[in-house]
Design an enzyme around this catalytic site. Structure first.
Site, PDB file in Angstrom:
ATOM      1  N   TYR A 207       0.835  -1.209   0.000  1.00 33.20           N
ATOM      2  CA  TYR A 207       0.000   0.000   0.000  1.00 33.20           C
ATOM      3  C   TYR A 207       0.867   1.255   0.000  1.00 33.20           C
ATOM      4  O   TYR A 207       1.917   1.288   0.618  1.00 33.20           O
ATOM      5  CB  TYR A 207      -0.824   0.093   1.280  1.00 33.20           C
ATOM      6  CG  TYR A 207      -1.775  -1.011   1.544  1.00 33.20           C
ATOM      7  CD1 TYR A 207      -1.752  -1.658   2.775  1.00 33.20           C
ATOM      8  CD2 TYR A 207      -2.735  -1.400   0.622  1.00 33.20           C
ATOM      9  CE1 TYR A 207      -2.658  -2.653   3.072  1.00 33.20           C
ATOM     10  CE2 TYR A 207      -3.636  -2.396   0.915  1.00 33.20           C
ATOM     11  CZ  TYR A 207      -3.593  -3.020   2.142  1.00 33.20           C
ATOM     12  OH  TYR A 207      -4.481  -4.003   2.447  1.00 33.20           O
TER      13      TYR A 207
ATOM     14  N   TYR B  83      -7.413 -10.599   2.076  1.00 31.76           N
ATOM     15  CA  TYR B  83      -8.384  -9.506   1.963  1.00 31.76           C
ATOM     16  C   TYR B  83      -8.859  -9.335   0.526  1.00 31.76           C
ATOM     17  O   TYR B  83     -10.032  -9.084   0.262  1.00 31.76           O
ATOM     18  CB  TYR B  83      -7.776  -8.214   2.496  1.00 31.76           C
ATOM     19  CG  TYR B  83      -8.662  -7.013   2.287  1.00 31.76           C
ATOM     20  CD1 TYR B  83      -8.319  -6.026   1.371  1.00 31.76           C
ATOM     21  CD2 TYR B  83      -9.860  -6.880   2.987  1.00 31.76           C
ATOM     22  CE1 TYR B  83      -9.134  -4.936   1.174  1.00 31.76           C
ATOM     23  CE2 TYR B  83     -10.681  -5.790   2.788  1.00 31.76           C
ATOM     24  CZ  TYR B  83     -10.317  -4.819   1.878  1.00 31.76           C
ATOM     25  OH  TYR B  83     -11.124  -3.741   1.669  1.00 31.76           O
ATOM     26  N   LYS B  84      -7.940  -9.496  -0.444  1.00 34.58           N
ATOM     27  CA  LYS B  84      -8.332  -9.348  -1.847  1.00 34.58           C
ATOM     28  C   LYS B  84      -9.002 -10.606  -2.377  1.00 34.58           C
ATOM     29  O   LYS B  84      -9.338 -10.684  -3.557  1.00 34.58           O
ATOM     30  CB  LYS B  84      -7.110  -8.968  -2.703  1.00 34.58           C
ATOM     31  CG  LYS B  84      -6.647  -7.520  -2.430  1.00 34.58           C
ATOM     32  CD  LYS B  84      -5.474  -7.124  -3.314  1.00 34.58           C
ATOM     33  CE  LYS B  84      -4.862  -5.781  -2.911  1.00 34.58           C
ATOM     34  NZ  LYS B  84      -5.694  -4.616  -3.235  1.00 34.58           N
TER      35      LYS B  84
ATOM     36  N   ARG C 244      -5.353   7.752  -8.640  1.00 33.62           N
ATOM     37  CA  ARG C 244      -4.476   6.670  -8.185  1.00 33.62           C
ATOM     38  C   ARG C 244      -5.051   5.370  -8.715  1.00 33.62           C
ATOM     39  O   ARG C 244      -6.168   5.342  -9.237  1.00 33.62           O
ATOM     40  CB  ARG C 244      -4.404   6.633  -6.657  1.00 33.62           C
ATOM     41  CG  ARG C 244      -5.702   6.260  -5.996  1.00 33.62           C
ATOM     42  CD  ARG C 244      -5.572   6.256  -4.476  1.00 33.62           C
ATOM     43  NE  ARG C 244      -4.754   5.151  -3.992  1.00 33.62           N
ATOM     44  CZ  ARG C 244      -5.232   3.945  -3.674  1.00 33.62           C
ATOM     45  NH1 ARG C 244      -6.509   3.687  -3.797  1.00 33.62           N
ATOM     46  NH2 ARG C 244      -4.426   3.006  -3.234  1.00 33.62           N
TER      47      ARG C 244
ATOM     48  N   GLU D 267      -8.744  -0.715 -10.609  1.00 31.32           N
ATOM     49  CA  GLU D 267      -9.599   0.459 -10.453  1.00 31.32           C
ATOM     50  C   GLU D 267      -8.784   1.717 -10.690  1.00 31.32           C
ATOM     51  O   GLU D 267      -7.784   1.942  -9.999  1.00 31.32           O
ATOM     52  CB  GLU D 267     -10.153   0.512  -9.027  1.00 31.32           C
ATOM     53  CG  GLU D 267     -11.123  -0.595  -8.704  1.00 31.32           C
ATOM     54  CD  GLU D 267     -11.514  -0.610  -7.235  1.00 31.32           C
ATOM     55  OE1 GLU D 267     -10.923   0.162  -6.444  1.00 31.32           O
ATOM     56  OE2 GLU D 267     -12.403  -1.395  -6.882  1.00 31.32           O
TER      57      GLU D 267
END
Lengths: 328, 357, 202
Positions: free
Chosen positions: B37, B316-317, B223, B265
């Site tokens: 991240y 999590y993904k 982003r 995204e």
């Protein structure tokens, strides 16, 4: 990400403008109107926004924030009103004495630090003196939305009551004016009592007035989140002092009539900023070392930070003492 | 600019496909051979010609079919588009932003004619020609945010800005990576990001919030974010998870190239003028593994990113169980050669696949 | 004493405090079951608050345990209801007629506090100024993200949705607006494989 990186220049986007009107309202206040030099429409904005005006005073560059008082839906012009302050740094004096119709200037896109809460059941405006300016735009915006609002406006004298006639004529039932020299004061406690749940209060004026509204509202049980205030801090002048900019490896003298930020810029160092009024946090600068006292005038740092000398907001704050080193 | 619009589905028979043009301009999100991240924000002020970064709101070959899929999702579940009452003004701001941007950036596809508050909007790909009064909801078939986002690819979160915080007070969310607008509407920035592992402890959201609060009119930012999806399913919502979750278990070594998709995204952030709200469009791009590896650099890099991703992130993904299968497949496209920094294919300089190491 | 220490969790999980008297024109207290203890402690901190207070109390299983003590506080208004649902009409009426300066104090179960807080928010009070203190049961209100139905008094993970029958796992992700935590199908990726339910916080 490195998709197409672009370095951002400090401050909001600039708009070249031409002064289209200079209207003295009274001894202290003059209105300035601008049109875009390229003839296009201005961006619309949210009432309460301000613009930062660049002034070129014989080679000395000053940037001052002023509330936009024009109707946000009239994108053909922007208007600000400036109160002359003879004891200030010289910005308002410059506007009053040097700016004429036809002059080319640069102002920024609107910066929004004082907004309407559109969830409010009712908007109660409290203005002191030049603090009327953001409310002019907010009122215009609310009128278009059939908003529920009321204005309580405190002025020194009838002569110095900027826009009183205009406001009372347009909104006879919603505008209440109080003259200091006639010992009229805003009956704040009474006004706050009995407002519908979800009413919001907004205050713009001198520090004393702002503190008074916050304290009275809190004592009456109003939630803090429903009392909004804006105090424009023009950077006050002060004793000259020296500052060492560590990253840029230079030493700068901050003059009596310039802010620390302006001195840094004068030295050719690009420092981040936005509002120029001590409220937005963008110019926050780390202090590397110091021997002296800070004169903190901002609304951004907390009490601890004001006390521990770790940071300073150069747009409005100053320093007195032997030495100051900043991380710029 | 002429675009050939695909006739394709994002459900049932999954006839979705990417043309060569779409593959080459895919927003590959990894600029190095590993991922963690970061507050990877940059200005949204154009990009390389023809890239997804060039226009304010990118329109591609999937436009018409995506809008059809959106209409189906909304017919099935209207709660995917909600706007708290005070956000209608922001909806108008967004309508203006999208109409002005698209009519300027794609004049062959969209036209906007304005005479004071009387507007006429022509959307040729969708066959729309509507006249309405700006700021008057009664002259549109839907609220302004719903009206315009039914004609714009990607999800839209409209965030109210109050008390030094952002609030998710309106949105059109039909192509989301597993979060629910109906549940999250009304939450603030830290609350709606609460389920993301590790990032809070890293201070990511505090820094991101500070940046977003200061986004000004005329200075948008962007982003990239990414995840994985089995099948080119746009509607990977929690609402329907009880139906699509099982698709993750249908991967085999034979079908993974076609079924496993990288989902990226492109997130942009625009300040809205009249409401002072912030709009957060989340544009979703899908690419199958087998299409992605036709770009040698991407094949090498994706293998390394997936291999070295921390367990918490892979969980999590949502692809921790399929990771071994993915690595078996991707390993064939990683010959160990170095990769150039940055996200672009660099086909002229990156060597074709050698022998897998 | 019935105060439970909730384990630290994600940012959307509500954190409750301790009720304290605040300046205000009127005071509205809503409590269920053991929440009465917190009201009694609040009154102890500032007895003259009661003259301007309206107490809405739902005893639930505690029956008569607290009712006489609450009445003895002599609040300006006192209502005792058989359920939260039965009291909602009254609550909405009070809020609709209230003015700025109303202080709201909520105490008892998470379900009661969440729902009452939502009513106060709808009426125009920011959630950040509504005081909450947890007492009593730690059961949760859960929303099934699939059918949107709310299941009350959930004490086990996983649990079965009272509306659509799916087995759902309990998340800490919480919505103020819905006053409920999120429940998601536990066997979505392996139909039929449902773990044995475990009591919450055990």
């Amino acid at each position: 990400m490195s998709a197409a990186p672009q370095k951002a220049k400090p401050g909001a986007e600039q708009i070249p403008v031409t002064v289209s009107a200079v209207v003295p309202l009274n001894e202290l206040v003059t209105r300035f109107e601008f049109k875009r030099t390229d003839g296009q429409a201005f961006p619309t904005f949210s009432g309460g926004a301000h613009t930062v005006v660049t002034m070129n005073d014989d080679g000395r560059t000053r940037l001052n924030p002023y509330s936009l008082m024009s109707d946000p839906s009239d994108t053909s012009m922007y208007a600000i009103s400036v109160r002359r302050d003879d004891n200030g740094r010289g910005g308002s004096l410059f506007m009053h004495t040097r700016v004429k119709v036809g002059d080319q200037m640069t102002i920024t896109y609107p910066v929004h630090l004082f907004s309407l809460d559109l969830r409010a059941r009712k908007h109660l405006f409290f203005a002191g003196g030049i603090g009327i300016t953001p409310f002019m735009a907010m009122i215009a915006q609310l009128e278009r939305m059939n908003g529920n609002w009321e204005l309580h406006y405190s002025v020194r004298t009838e002569a110095l009551g900027s826009y009183v006639d205009e406001l009372r004529y347009k909104f006879p039932n919603k505008v209440h004016v109080y003259y200091d020299d006639q010992n009229q004061a805003i009956p704040l406690e009474d006004l706050l009592d009995g407002q519908p749940l979800g009413a919001n209060a907004y205050v713009c004026g001198p520090k004393g007035m702002i503190d008074w509204v916050h304290a009275t509202a809190e004592a009456a049980g109003w939630p803090d989140a429903q009392v909004h205030s804006e105090e424009f801090l023009a950077p006050a002048p002060g004793k000259p002092f020296e500052v060492r900019l560590c990253k840029s490896d230079m030493t700068v003298q901050v003059g009596e009539n310039e802010s620390l930020l302006e001195a840094i810029e004068r030295a050719g160092v690009e420092a981040p900023f936005l509002c120029r009024g001590g409220a937005c946090g963008q110019c926050e600068t780390d202090v590397v070392a110091y021997d002296g006292d800070f004169i903190h005038r901002d609304h951004w740092l907390d009490e601890e930070q004001h006390a521990d000398g770790s940071k300073i907001m150069p747009c409005v704050s100053r320093f007195v003492g032997k030495s100051l080193e900043l991380d710029r | 600019m002429t675009i050939q619009f695909n006739e394709e589905t994002f459900r049932d028979d999954y006839s979705f496909y990417n043309s060569d043009w779409a593959i080459k301009r895919f927003p590959f999100p990894f600029h190095e051979d590993s991922y963690m991240y970061s507050v990877n924000m940059e200005q949204h002020r154009g990009g390389p010609e023809g890239s997804v970064y060039e226009m304010r709101f990118d329109v591609d070959e999937h436009y018409v079919s995506e809008m059809k899929d959106r209409a189906m999702v909304l017919a099935d579940d209207p709660l995917r588009c909600q706007s708290l009452p005070h956000m209608t003004l922001a909806g108008w701001d967004l309508l203006e932003l999208i109409m002005v941007s698209k009519s300027e950036d794609y004049p062959d596809l969209f036209e906007l004619h304005r005479d004071g508050d009387h507007w006429r909007w022509i959307n040729k790909p969708l066959g729309i020609d509507d006249t309405f009064t700006f700021l008057d909801e009664t002259t549109l078939p839907y609220g302004p945010m719903e009206y315009i986002t039914r004609q714009a690819q990607g999800d839209f979160c409209v965030l109210d800005q109050r008390d030094e915080m952002l609030w998710m007070d309106a949105g059109m969310v039909t192509t989301q990576a597993d979060w629910s607008l109906d549940f999250d509407i009304g939450m603030n920035f830290f609350e709606w990001h609460a389920p993301v592992p590790l990032a809070h402890e890293m201070g990511i959201f505090k820094r991101a919030l500070k940046f977003l609060l200061n986004i000004q009119q005329g200075a948008p930012a962007r982003r990239l974010n990414w995840t994985m999806t089995v099948n080119p399913l746009l509607d990977t919502s929690p609402e329907n998870y009880h139906k699509w979750g099982i698709q993750k278990t249908t991967l085999t070594p034979e079908n993974i190239g076609a079924k496993q998709h990288l989902r990226v995204e492109l997130q942009t952030f625009f300040r809205l003028p009249r409401s002072n709200a912030l709009v957060f469009p989340i544009r979703c791009y899908l690419i199958s593994f087998q299409d992605l590896v036709t770009v040698p650099k991407w094949g090498r890099r994706l293998h390394r990113v997936v291999r070295d991703l921390p367990v918490e992130l892979a969980t999590y993904k949502g692809f921790i169980d399929n990771r071994p299968l993915m690595l078996d497949y991707l390993g064939k496209f990683d010959d160990g050669q170095p990769t150039s920094p940055g996200v672009f294919p660099d086909l002229d300089t990156e060597p074709p696949l050698g022998n897998a190491s | 004493m019935s105060k439970f220490q909730f384990p630290e969790s994600i940012k959307s999980r509500p954190v409750y405090g301790t009720l304290a008297p605040r300046p205000g024109k009127a005071h509205l207290m809503i409590a269920d079951a053991e929440g009465a203890e917190a009201i009694l402690e609040l009154a102890g901190q500032q007895p003259d608050l009661m003259a301007k207070s309206h107490i809405i109390y739902i005893p639930k299983d505690t029956g008569e345990t607290y009712t006489s003590k609450l009445k003895a506080l002599k609040p300006a208004q006192y209502y005792e209801g058989p359920s939260y649902e039965a009291s909602v009409q009254r609550l909405r009426h009070v809020l609709a007629n209230a003015h700025q300066g109303l202080q709201v104090y909520l105490t008892g179960t998470e379900g009661l506090m969440g729902q009452a807080q939502n009513e106060a928010m709808q009426a125009g009070i920011p959630h950040s100024s509504i005081q909450t203190e947890h007492r009593g049961s730690v059961a949760r209100r859960m929303q099934c993200v699939h059918c949107k139905g709310i299941t009350e008094d959930v004490m086990h993970d996983p649990f079965q949705c009272a509306h659509c029958g799916l087995h759902l796992f309990v998340r800490d992700h919480y919505s103020r607006r819905l006053a409920a935590y999120q429940g998601v199908r536990v066997d979505a990726e392996d139909h039929g494989n449902i773990p044995d339910p475990v009591e919450l916080y055990s």
